[in-house]
Design an enzyme around this catalytic site. Sequence first.
Site, PDB file in Angstrom:
ATOM      1  N   MET A  81       5.012   0.285  -3.714  1.00 34.37           N
ATOM      2  CA  MET A  81       4.384   0.734  -2.479  1.00 34.37           C
ATOM      3  C   MET A  81       4.887   2.121  -2.082  1.00 34.37           C
ATOM      4  O   MET A  81       5.861   2.634  -2.632  1.00 34.37           O
ATOM      5  CB  MET A  81       4.671  -0.264  -1.353  1.00 34.37           C
ATOM      6  CG  MET A  81       4.047  -1.633  -1.578  1.00 34.37           C
ATOM      7  SD  MET A  81       4.437  -2.815  -0.275  1.00 34.37           S
ATOM      8  CE  MET A  81       3.588  -2.087   1.140  1.00 34.37           C
ATOM      9  N   HIS A  82       4.201   2.707  -1.106  1.00 32.56           N
ATOM     10  CA  HIS A  82       4.658   3.876  -0.348  1.00 32.56           C
ATOM     11  C   HIS A  82       4.575   5.220  -1.087  1.00 32.56           C
ATOM     12  O   HIS A  82       4.687   6.266  -0.444  1.00 32.56           O
ATOM     13  CB  HIS A  82       6.104   3.713   0.134  1.00 32.56           C
ATOM     14  CG  HIS A  82       6.415   2.388   0.761  1.00 32.56           C
ATOM     15  ND1 HIS A  82       5.654   1.871   1.786  1.00 32.56           N
ATOM     16  CD2 HIS A  82       7.393   1.485   0.506  1.00 32.56           C
ATOM     17  CE1 HIS A  82       6.171   0.702   2.144  1.00 32.56           C
ATOM     18  NE2 HIS A  82       7.211   0.442   1.374  1.00 32.56           N
ATOM     19  N   ASP A 240       3.466  -4.700  -4.054  1.00 32.13           N
ATOM     20  CA  ASP A 240       4.220  -5.591  -4.934  1.00 32.13           C
ATOM     21  C   ASP A 240       4.808  -6.802  -4.219  1.00 32.13           C
ATOM     22  O   ASP A 240       4.792  -7.912  -4.747  1.00 32.13           O
ATOM     23  CB  ASP A 240       5.304  -4.829  -5.696  1.00 32.13           C
ATOM     24  CG  ASP A 240       6.199  -3.980  -4.806  1.00 32.13           C
ATOM     25  OD1 ASP A 240       6.053  -4.009  -3.565  1.00 32.13           O
ATOM     26  OD2 ASP A 240       7.061  -3.272  -5.351  1.00 32.13           O
TER      27      ASP A 240
END
Length: 495
Positions: A81-82, A240
């Site tokens: 992520m991110h 995830d």
Amino acid sequence: MSHLIGIDTSTTATKTLVITADGSVVAEASSNYEYDIPRPTWSEQDPRLWWDATIASIRQAMSRSGIDPSHIDAIGLTGQMHGSVLLDRGGDVIRPAILWNDQRTAAECDQIRDRVGRDELIATTGNDALTGFTAPKLLWVRNHEPENWSRVVTVLLPKDYVRLRLTDELALDVAGGSGTGLFDLSERSWSSQVLTALDLDRALFPETHEGPEITGGLSTDAAEATGLVAGTPVVAGGGDQSANAVGVGAVAPGIVALSLGTSGVVFATSDGPAIDSEARVQAFCHAVPERWHMMGVMLSAAGSLRWFRDVLAPGVDFEVLVAGASEVPAGSDGLLFLPYLSGERTPHPDPNARGAFVGLTTSHDIRHMTRAVLEGVAFGLADGLDLMIGAGVPRPDSIRASGGGLRSALWRQILADVLHARIDTPVTEEGAAYGAALLASVGAGHHVNVDEATTRAVAVVPAAEPGDDVEHYRETHRRYQALYPALRPTFEELT
């Protein structure tokens, strides 16, 4: 027979998993890659590595499965992520993606708090501005690389760059979107308020979709590259952690997931947004439609045990270390360990936090120290769970736990005693890729919803019940919790 594919674009490898419609694993494959550290605390990756690894892992998994590509009904995506993937007008990558573990954006986090207001930011997005999130990365590029920023037309997350290469479609799932720091958590969509405050154009960001929703079909070029069939549906998937929660069946309130790897995560599902007013735990949309989740993240969980072994007992097997720790009573004869070796995120979002052994005497040996590490990690995970319960998450009777640390029977028992809950482990532990494949099975129509898919596919076995040490650990945990406030001034001085 119908089959599904789950693809996990992680930080160090892309994993492809092939399952049957009932959830049985048929084949898997991984393709590894590295990430770059151009400066201390920076972390970047070339998105094209993900695409190359996707092609390689799909072809290898399909070869191992022996099934006809026409029998793949849908593909689900998950991944780190991110991260910020910046594309120009032609869809080309402008610069390496800045990853979730990059720490360069402290000034930009302050800028976000100043522009939006910290309380308003938490109330809207469910989170404070964190260096790992996407929003401060975008501001950093705008502040430090104006030439690159002037070319940005599209912002994607890592797995959604893979989606673009698979389908030629721009799309993003709500779980991933809520991890950007730019989402209205309640509305499950981009926050016009936050985007306006940060002077970010809404057109930079794709439309968002629920986890099982189909976002496009495999393009002709992608079909040729992967060996799959053009038009194969690709569902939105999830970040995830939310995909991993689907994979272990943590999709309804009351079911809590725990991941004990290098980092440690406690994950709890809710029917509505549950927000900690101090943002000590993170709040995101779930990959399951109309569900949300809270998440407590420890930066050094099983990583603490690895550090301890590598520094103080190099070459010793973990099994040998833990066997010695089992000879020591609960509480490690008064020895405590703070597992903040890399700073901390939950319950103390403090990059200056440090690890510590407290209470050492000449009567302690490596057995006591090992057990103190196991207990300290359990206490840290319990801190995150307690914060989520304080924010309205029901206290669980059982916790579905996965990760390498769960191989230790002693650690499983310590977790059960400290967390006051039965520890269950999934029969099939295939991680986030398995959850992505289950989301694909819903999108393909094999299940009515995610609840039904996990009920049919996910089985768990009891691994540890709370025992005689529960009350002893309550008192030891109280002493542990007093350490960080007492040591915080020293940590700041040392930094």
